[in-house]
Structure formats: structure tokens, C-alpha cells
Motif scaffolding. Structure first.
Motif, PDB file in Angstrom:
ATOM      1  N   GLU A  82       0.790  -1.224   0.000  1.00  0.00           N
ATOM      2  CA  GLU A  82       0.000   0.000   0.000  1.00  0.00           C
ATOM      3  C   GLU A  82       0.827   1.283   0.000  1.00  0.00           C
ATOM      4  OE1 GLU A  82      -3.148   0.492  -0.358  1.00  0.00           O
ATOM      5  OE2 GLU A  82      -3.737  -1.613  -0.417  1.00  0.00           O
ATOM      6  N   PHE A  83       1.648   1.454   1.046  1.00  0.00           N
ATOM      7  CA  PHE A  83       2.255   2.766   1.260  1.00  0.00           C
ATOM      8  C   PHE A  83       3.182   3.171   0.111  1.00  0.00           C
ATOM      9  CE2 PHE A  83       1.435   2.041   5.939  1.00  0.00           C
ATOM     10  CZ  PHE A  83       0.407   2.961   5.993  1.00  0.00           C
ATOM     11  N   GLY A  84       3.971   2.246  -0.402  1.00  0.00           N
ATOM     12  CA  GLY A  84       4.928   2.606  -1.444  1.00  0.00           C
ATOM     13  C   GLY A  84       4.249   3.190  -2.673  1.00  0.00           C
TER      14      GLY A  84
ATOM     15  N   LYS B 133      -0.647  -1.696  -9.327  1.00  0.00           N
ATOM     16  CA  LYS B 133      -1.405  -0.439  -9.224  1.00  0.00           C
ATOM     17  C   LYS B 133      -0.679   0.736  -9.885  1.00  0.00           C
ATOM     18  CE  LYS B 133      -3.069  -1.732  -4.625  1.00  0.00           C
ATOM     19  NZ  LYS B 133      -3.040  -1.314  -3.203  1.00  0.00           N
ATOM     20  N   ALA B 134       0.646   0.674  -9.939  1.00  0.00           N
ATOM     21  CA  ALA B 134       1.426   1.839 -10.370  1.00  0.00           C
ATOM     22  C   ALA B 134       1.057   2.335 -11.761  1.00  0.00           C
ATOM     23  CB  ALA B 134       2.917   1.511 -10.277  1.00  0.00           C
ATOM     24  N   PRO B 135       1.031   1.482 -12.801  1.00  0.00           N
ATOM     25  CA  PRO B 135       0.669   2.013 -14.122  1.00  0.00           C
ATOM     26  C   PRO B 135      -0.761   2.524 -14.200  1.00  0.00           C
ATOM     27  CG  PRO B 135       0.935  -0.372 -14.190  1.00  0.00           C
ATOM     28  CD  PRO B 135       1.418   0.064 -12.868  1.00  0.00           C
TER      29      PRO B 135
ATOM     30  N   LEU C 154       3.679   6.132 -17.510  1.00  0.00           N
ATOM     31  CA  LEU C 154       3.506   4.679 -17.453  1.00  0.00           C
ATOM     32  C   LEU C 154       4.836   3.978 -17.218  1.00  0.00           C
ATOM     33  CD1 LEU C 154       0.942   4.146 -20.375  1.00  0.00           C
ATOM     34  CD2 LEU C 154       0.521   3.884 -17.931  1.00  0.00           C
ATOM     35  N   VAL C 155       5.913   4.544 -17.725  1.00  0.00           N
ATOM     36  CA  VAL C 155       7.236   3.927 -17.536  1.00  0.00           C
ATOM     37  C   VAL C 155       7.792   4.242 -16.148  1.00  0.00           C
ATOM     38  CG1 VAL C 155       9.622   3.923 -18.357  1.00  0.00           C
ATOM     39  CG2 VAL C 155       7.733   3.956 -20.000  1.00  0.00           C
ATOM     40  N   MET C 156       7.664   5.496 -15.724  1.00  0.00           N
ATOM     41  CA  MET C 156       8.338   5.925 -14.502  1.00  0.00           C
ATOM     42  C   MET C 156       7.593   5.549 -13.220  1.00  0.00           C
ATOM     43  SD  MET C 156      11.160   7.098 -15.373  1.00  0.00           S
ATOM     44  CE  MET C 156      11.626   7.584 -13.716  1.00  0.00           C
ATOM     45  N   ALA C 157       6.273   5.436 -13.263  1.00  0.00           N
ATOM     46  CA  ALA C 157       5.529   5.149 -12.030  1.00  0.00           C
ATOM     47  C   ALA C 157       5.950   3.824 -11.383  1.00  0.00           C
ATOM     48  CB  ALA C 157       4.023   5.176 -12.302  1.00  0.00           C
ATOM     49  N   PRO C 158       6.059   2.712 -12.130  1.00  0.00           N
ATOM     50  CA  PRO C 158       6.532   1.474 -11.478  1.00  0.00           C
ATOM     51  C   PRO C 158       7.962   1.596 -10.939  1.00  0.00           C
ATOM     52  CG  PRO C 158       5.443   0.989 -13.565  1.00  0.00           C
ATOM     53  CD  PRO C 158       5.626   2.460 -13.518  1.00  0.00           C
ATOM     54  N   ILE C 159       8.818   2.326 -11.658  1.00  0.00           N
ATOM     55  CA  ILE C 159      10.195   2.497 -11.170  1.00  0.00           C
ATOM     56  C   ILE C 159      10.218   3.294  -9.868  1.00  0.00           C
ATOM     57  CG2 ILE C 159      12.443   3.506 -11.724  1.00  0.00           C
ATOM     58  CD1 ILE C 159      11.834   2.985 -14.681  1.00  0.00           C
ATOM     59  N   LEU C 160       9.439   4.366  -9.817  1.00  0.00           N
ATOM     60  CA  LEU C 160       9.375   5.166  -8.598  1.00  0.00           C
ATOM     61  C   LEU C 160       8.740   4.375  -7.458  1.00  0.00           C
ATOM     62  CD1 LEU C 160       8.301   8.599 -10.126  1.00  0.00           C
ATOM     63  CD2 LEU C 160      10.535   7.994  -9.188  1.00  0.00           C
ATOM     64  N   THR C 161       7.753   3.546  -7.788  1.00  0.00           N
ATOM     65  CA  THR C 161       7.127   2.716  -6.745  1.00  0.00           C
ATOM     66  C   THR C 161       8.136   1.731  -6.166  1.00  0.00           C
ATOM     67  OG1 THR C 161       4.967   2.910  -7.811  1.00  0.00           O
ATOM     68  CG2 THR C 161       5.270   1.080  -6.296  1.00  0.00           C
ATOM     69  N   PHE C 162       8.949   1.144  -7.038  1.00  0.00           N
ATOM     70  CA  PHE C 162       9.990   0.225  -6.548  1.00  0.00           C
ATOM     71  C   PHE C 162      10.978   0.960  -5.636  1.00  0.00           C
ATOM     72  CE2 PHE C 162      14.150  -1.837  -7.014  1.00  0.00           C
ATOM     73  CZ  PHE C 162      13.841  -3.121  -6.593  1.00  0.00           C
ATOM     74  N   ALA C 163      11.361   2.182  -6.049  1.00  0.00           N
ATOM     75  CA  ALA C 163      12.276   2.967  -5.202  1.00  0.00           C
ATOM     76  C   ALA C 163      11.624   3.291  -3.864  1.00  0.00           C
ATOM     77  CB  ALA C 163      12.666   4.255  -5.938  1.00  0.00           C
ATOM     78  N   ALA C 164      10.319   3.611  -3.886  1.00  0.00           N
ATOM     79  CA  ALA C 164       9.616   3.904  -2.635  1.00  0.00           C
ATOM     80  C   ALA C 164       9.551   2.676  -1.745  1.00  0.00           C
ATOM     81  CB  ALA C 164       8.211   4.410  -2.950  1.00  0.00           C
ATOM     82  N   ASP C 165       9.331   1.510  -2.332  1.00  0.00           N
ATOM     83  CA  ASP C 165       9.309   0.269  -1.540  1.00  0.00           C
ATOM     84  C   ASP C 165      10.647   0.032  -0.860  1.00  0.00           C
ATOM     85  OD1 ASP C 165       6.739  -0.126  -2.321  1.00  0.00           O
ATOM     86  OD2 ASP C 165       7.179  -1.674  -3.814  1.00  0.00           O
TER      87      ASP C 165
END
Length: 373
Positions: A210-212, A316-318, A264-275
Motif C-alpha cells: 500500500e504505502f509505497g 497499481k502503479a501504471p 507509465l514507464v516511470m511510475a513502477p520504477i518510482l514505486t519500486f524505489a519507494a518500496d
């Protein structure tokens, strides 16, 4: 050469005599004087055109506006001979319409119902317009996928850097503190039940699931979506978008599609960094407060926390990226021609984006619950 327009008030306000040429080039300086002259005209005052030179529709309108208030029946009486003055004044008078009465607003409970109804109607129209814009965006993306050479890759990479890469530090820092707080709360509350070791699972579960992704989406809504709306809105105000259409460049291809693809490309990458940042914050608390070593921390995550929680967050990210970019671009293209409209649309973009992030996340939670994920 035009002669200067002039007038004389005769017979103590019972007649207005015109002199010179009354055309659009000569009457500008007389408008304020004629407004003040209305108070001096007697009822039924006549218009003397004996010494009038040339007259056009602008001059006829100005004279008609001045005299019409002094006529009991609304008809202007003209004396003297002139080739076109009488006809021009009649023509200008037909185009004058009484101002519309101010709209009446009910008060009390009925007024409240009216306000609620108007707001509900506005929300409904906004939803329909946004859904239509989403459909148009998906159509454009589908067309570009089939013809990737049409994608403006320079714009995509530039947006990825500005909207995504530059946002990494603030997203990672905020997620780090979120992981820190969750770990502290877990250590305190679970410690009361002698289960403080489960703090590791609590941090991993909450951050990855959730939080990431939610923190990433909220920050993108406040930082990137507002920037998209402001950029496109400023171009709309400067009529650059109209110029693009004149040159045969579609704004959906040049402005909307690159931003959506970049998000669409950057959101999953940023989510991974947040995790990763959130887990690191939780790791520090677990190590300092509970004596859980980094090896034990990651071993417990790999052994006890199913990987599905990580993928639930990443899925959820994309979706969030598509929602944020569509809302931001739609609001930018809806900006009017003034600065107030730009500020209002930027505010609307941020509010709608955050609202939709929470709403879509709630929908995902219910769906994953039903899917037992």
C-alpha cells in the motif's frame, strides 16, 4: 478629411443639434460627455441634424443611446434634412436590446437544493468529459503502439527525467520516513503482546502493498500532475496549441501521449524505489529497537512475506500513472484565456488526482480481497 464631431444643447434641453462628422473615428472623445448629457435632456427632446456632416452606424448608436432615455415612447424625433441620419438611427435602435434581468436565486432550503443540484450536474459533466478524454487518449496510445515511429521519443525521455527521475529523492525520502513510523508503531503495539518480531512482516506488508505505491501516486499528483496542467494550460493561454493545429500537429500526439507514456514507464520504477526506501526505514528501526539484524530482516521477508504483496503494489502503479496523466492533461487543455482559469484548473487537477488515487486504491483493495490476493 473628417470634421470634428460636436453638439449643442438647445432650448434648455429640448433639442440636441449635431455638427461635424459623427463616425467611428471622431466620436470616441464624446462618449463620456454624452453620458453626462442624458441628465440635461428634457422629455421628448428632438435631434437636429441640419448641420450634421457624415454619420455611420457607430455615431448613430451613440446618439440613439443618448436620446432614447428621454423619449417617452422610445422613438427619436429628428428635425432637419440629412441623407442617412434618420435611417441609421432607426437601424442602430433595432439592434439595441434591453439588458437581461439578473438571474434570481432562491434562498433558504430551496437555494441549498439549487446549489447542490448545480454542483451535482457539474460533477456529472466533468466525469463524462474526463471519460471521453480517457477514451481518446487510449485510442491515440493504441494508434501509436501500432506505429511506434510516430511516438515523440525526445519528449518522452525529457518528461521521464523531469517528472520521474527528478522526483525520486523526495519520494524515497518520504517513503523512508513512512517505513520508519510504521516500524516504530509496530514495535510499540506488537511489543505489548510479546509479538514485536512481527514488526518485520508488518513493515514489508504495508510498504510493498500500500504505502509505497500510494505515496508515490500522491506525490506525483501534487508535483507532476500540477506541472503537466500548468505547462499545457500556459500553452493554451498563449494560443500555441491553436498554432500547432494550424501547422497540422495534433496536441494529443505531441503533448498528451508523451506525458502518458513517460508516466507509465516511470511510475513502477518510482514505486519500486519507494518500496526499497520504506523497507530501509523499517530495517533501521528493527535493527536499533528490536535487535533484528539486516540479514534476519530480509530473511524473514523472503520466507514469511509472499511475493504477491509486492506485485499487488506494482500492478497499481501504471493504473495510477494513467489516471494522473489523463486528469492533468485534460485539465490543462481545458484552461481558458486568463490566469485565473489556469490557477483554477491546476487546483482542480491536484484535487481530482488525489481523490482518484484514493478511490482507485479502494477499488483495488476490494477487488484483491475478492480475488484472495
Amino acid at each position: 478629411m473628417a470634421h470634428e464631431a460636436a453638439y449643442d444643447l438647445l432650448d434648455e434641453g429640448r433639442a440636441l443639434a449635431l455638427k461635424g462628422d459623427w463616425t467611428v473615428d471622431t466620436i470616441a472623445a464624446l462618449e463620456e460627455d454624452l453620458r453626462a448629457l442624458r441628465e440635461q435632456l428634457q422629455p421628448g427632446a428632438t435631434l437636429d441634424v441640419s448641420s450634421l456632416g457624415r454619420m455611420d452606424v457607430a455615431g448613430a448608436y451613440l446618439i440613439g443611446r443618448t436620446l432614447r432615455g428621454a423619449q417617452p415612447d422610445g422613438k427619436i424625433r429628428v428635425r432637419g434634412e440629412h441623407a442617412s441620419a434618420r435611417k441609421l438611427i432607426e437601424t442602430a435602435g433595432k439592434s439595441v436590446k434591453d439588458p437581461a434581468p439578473p438571474p434570481s436565486h432562491p434562498h433558504g432550503f430551496v437555494g441549498l437544493l439549487e446549489v447542490i443540484g448545480r454542483n451535482v450536474g457539474a460533477i456529472g459533466e466533468e466525469i463524462i468529459e474526463t471519460m471521453g478524454f480517457l477514451g481518446e487518449t487510449l485510442s491515440v496510445l493504441g494508434r501509436l503502439v501500432l506505429r511506434p515511429a510516430k511516438i515523440r521519443w525526445v519528449s518522452v525521455v525529457h518528461t521521464m527525467e523531469v517528472a520521474g527521475l527528478n522526483a525520486t529523492p523526495i519520494i524515497a525520502l518520504l517513503s523512508f520516513f513512512i517505513g520508519l513510523v510504521v516500524a516504530y508503531l509496530g514495535a510499540r503495539i506488537l511489543g505489548d503482546f510479546g509479538a514485536s518480531v512481527f514488526t518485520v512482516e508488518l513493515v514489508a506488508f504495508s510498504v510493498m502493498r500500500e504505502f509505497g505505491v500510494v505515496i508515490t501516486a500522491v506525490l506525483l499528483a501534487g508535483r507532476t500532475a500540477s506541472a503537466f496542467t500548468a505547462e499545457i494550460g500556459a500553452m493554451k493561454m498563449r494560443q500555441e496549441i491553436d498554432a500547432m493545429r494550424v501547422m497540422g500537429i495534433e496536441p494529443m500526439d505531441a503533448l498528451v501521449a508523451p506525458r502518458v507514456i513517460a508516466m507509465l514507464v516511470m511510475a513502477p520504477i518510482l514505486t519500486f524505489a519507494a518500496d526499497m526506501a520504506g523497507l530501509f526505514g523499517g530495517l533501521l528501526v528493527a535493527w536499533a529497537e528490536l535487535g533484528v539484524s539486516p540479514n534476519m530482516f530480509f530473511n524473514r521477508i523472503s520466507e514469511l512475506v509472499p511475493a504477491q504483496h509486492f506485485w499487488v503494489g506494482m500492478v497499481k502503479a501504471p493504473v495510477f500513472a494513467l489516471v494522473l496523466s489523463v486528469i492533468a492533461c485534460k485539465q490543462g487543455l481545458s484552461v481558458g484565456g486568463d490566469v485565473a482559469s489556469l490557477g483554477s484548473r491546476v487546483t482542480t487537477s491536484v484535487v481530482q488526482s488525489i481523490f482518484m488515487v484514493i478511490l482507485v486504491d479502494a477499488g483495488f483493495a476490494l477487488w484483491f480481497l475478492e480475488m484472495d490476493l
